[in-house]
Design a protein around this motif. Sequence first.
Motif, short mmCIF file in Angstrom:
data_model
loop_
_atom_site.label_atom_id
_atom_site.label_comp_id
_atom_site.label_asym_id
_atom_site.label_seq_id
_atom_site.Cartn_x
_atom_site.Cartn_y
_atom_site.Cartn_z
N UNK A 55 0.84 -1.19 0.00
CA UNK A 55 0.00 0.00 0.00
C UNK A 55 0.88 1.24 0.00
N UNK A 56 0.66 2.15 -0.95
CA UNK A 56 1.40 3.40 -1.03
C UNK A 56 0.44 4.57 -0.85
N UNK A 57 0.81 5.51 0.00
CA UNK A 57 0.03 6.74 0.16
C UNK A 57 0.47 7.75 -0.89
N UNK A 58 -0.49 8.46 -1.46
CA UNK A 58 -0.18 9.48 -2.45
C UNK A 58 -1.21 10.60 -2.35
N UNK A 59 -0.75 11.84 -2.51
CA UNK A 59 -1.66 12.97 -2.46
C UNK A 59 -1.04 14.17 -3.13
N UNK A 60 -1.89 15.08 -3.61
CA UNK A 60 -1.37 16.29 -4.23
C UNK A 60 -1.83 17.52 -3.46
N UNK A 61 -0.90 18.47 -3.29
CA UNK A 61 -1.20 19.74 -2.63
C UNK A 61 -1.67 19.51 -1.19
N UNK A 62 -2.90 19.93 -0.85
CA UNK A 62 -3.42 19.64 0.49
C UNK A 62 -3.49 18.14 0.71
N UNK A 63 -3.74 17.38 -0.36
CA UNK A 63 -3.73 15.92 -0.23
C UNK A 63 -2.35 15.38 0.06
N UNK A 64 -1.31 16.04 -0.47
CA UNK A 64 0.06 15.66 -0.11
C UNK A 64 0.34 15.94 1.35
N UNK A 65 -0.20 17.05 1.83
CA UNK A 65 -0.12 17.36 3.26
C UNK A 65 -0.79 16.28 4.09
N UNK A 66 -1.98 15.85 3.66
CA UNK A 66 -2.71 14.82 4.39
C UNK A 66 -1.97 13.49 4.36
N UNK A 67 -1.36 13.16 3.21
CA UNK A 67 -0.60 11.92 3.12
C UNK A 67 0.57 11.94 4.10
N UNK A 68 1.29 13.06 4.15
CA UNK A 68 2.41 13.18 5.08
C UNK A 68 1.93 13.07 6.53
N UNK A 69 0.80 13.71 6.84
CA UNK A 69 0.26 13.67 8.21
C UNK A 69 -0.22 12.26 8.56
N UNK A 70 -0.86 11.58 7.60
CA UNK A 70 -1.30 10.21 7.84
C UNK A 70 -0.10 9.31 8.11
N UNK A 71 0.99 9.50 7.37
CA UNK A 71 2.19 8.71 7.61
C UNK A 71 2.73 8.91 9.02
N UNK A 72 2.72 10.15 9.48
CA UNK A 72 3.17 10.42 10.85
C UNK A 72 2.24 9.76 11.87
#
Length: 308
Positions: A147-164
Motif C-alpha cells: 500500500x502506497x500513500x499518495x496525495x497532491x497539494x493539500x492531499x500531499x499534506x494529508x498523506x504526510x500527516x497520515x504517515x506520521x
Amino acid sequence: MKPFVKLALKLLSSPKINMEEDYLWIRKVQQFFSRKPIRANYRILDRKIYSADRSHDIPVRIFQPAEKKSDDVLLFFHGGGWVIGDINTYTKPCMNMADFTGRTVYSVDYRLAPEHPYPAGLEDCYRVADAMLDNLSLIGLTDASQLTLIGDSAGGNLAAAVSLLLRDKRKDYPKKQILLYPVTFWDHTINSPFESIRTKGKDYGLTAKKVSEYMELYQPNTAERKSPYIAPLMADDLSNQPDTLILTSENDPLRDEGEAYGMALREAGNTVRIHRVKESVHGFITYPKLSKLVVEAYEEINEFLTSK
C-alpha cells in the motif's frame, strides 16, 4: 511558458478571488465541470467506510487500471486546499493514475473545511488507511508494504500527516509515500522562510494569498497550525517514515517548503527522492494524460514505485 498560458494564470491569480468568501461558488463550478465520466472499458467502483465513531460514511472511489501491472494499491488524497475538490473533480486524474501506474487507486472523499475544519479531513483519511491496513486481504494485499500513500497539494499534506499518525499509532504502515507539491509549513505570508512564497506567489494560479486563505479555513487558530499534523515540517521527530518521493513544481509558491520537507526527512534517516518538474505550475497532475508534465511525473512515480 507560452504567453497565453501566462495570461490565463495571471487571471486565475486575481487578488479579487477570496477563498474565504468565494469557496462555495468555486465548488459549484468544479462540480458542474466534473460530472462522472462514462467509459465502457473502465471499471469504477464506489464504496463507503464508516468513520471511527460511526457518525458518518467516508466515500471511497476505486479505479482499476486498463492494464494491471501490479497487485499493489495506491491510496490517494485529493488536493483543493482542504476546502474544494472531491472524488468527482479528481476522477479523470485518478483514471490517469491507475492507467499510468498499472495499479488500483483508492480515492478518499474526506470532509472539507470550513464546514468540517481540522482535524476532520485528516481523521477521515487516517480512518481509511487504518481500515485498509486492518483488512489487507479484502483488498487483495498480503502485506502493508503493498500500500502506497499518495496525495497532491493539500492531499500531499494529508498523506504526510497520515504517515506520521500511522507511525505513532500502529506497528505496520505503508513503506512508500508520494507527495505531489505538498503543503508542509504553516505560514505563507511574507514572513515565510521560503523564497518561493515571494518569487512564485503571485502570478502562477495558486497564490500565496490563496494558500493563506485555505489555511485560515482549515485551521483558524494560528498557533495550532504549527502542529506536525498540519505542518509536517514542524515535527520534532521525522524518523521511521516511508520511503518518499516528492515532486514539486518550478512555478509554485509551495515549491521550497515541499523540497525542504524532503531534505528534513532525509536528515532524519529516511530514503527520499526529490524531483522538480520544470516549466510547471501547481496542480499539473490534473492535466490531460498527454501533457508532457504528466508524462514526466509518472516516469518518476513509476521508477519510484518499482524500486526496492
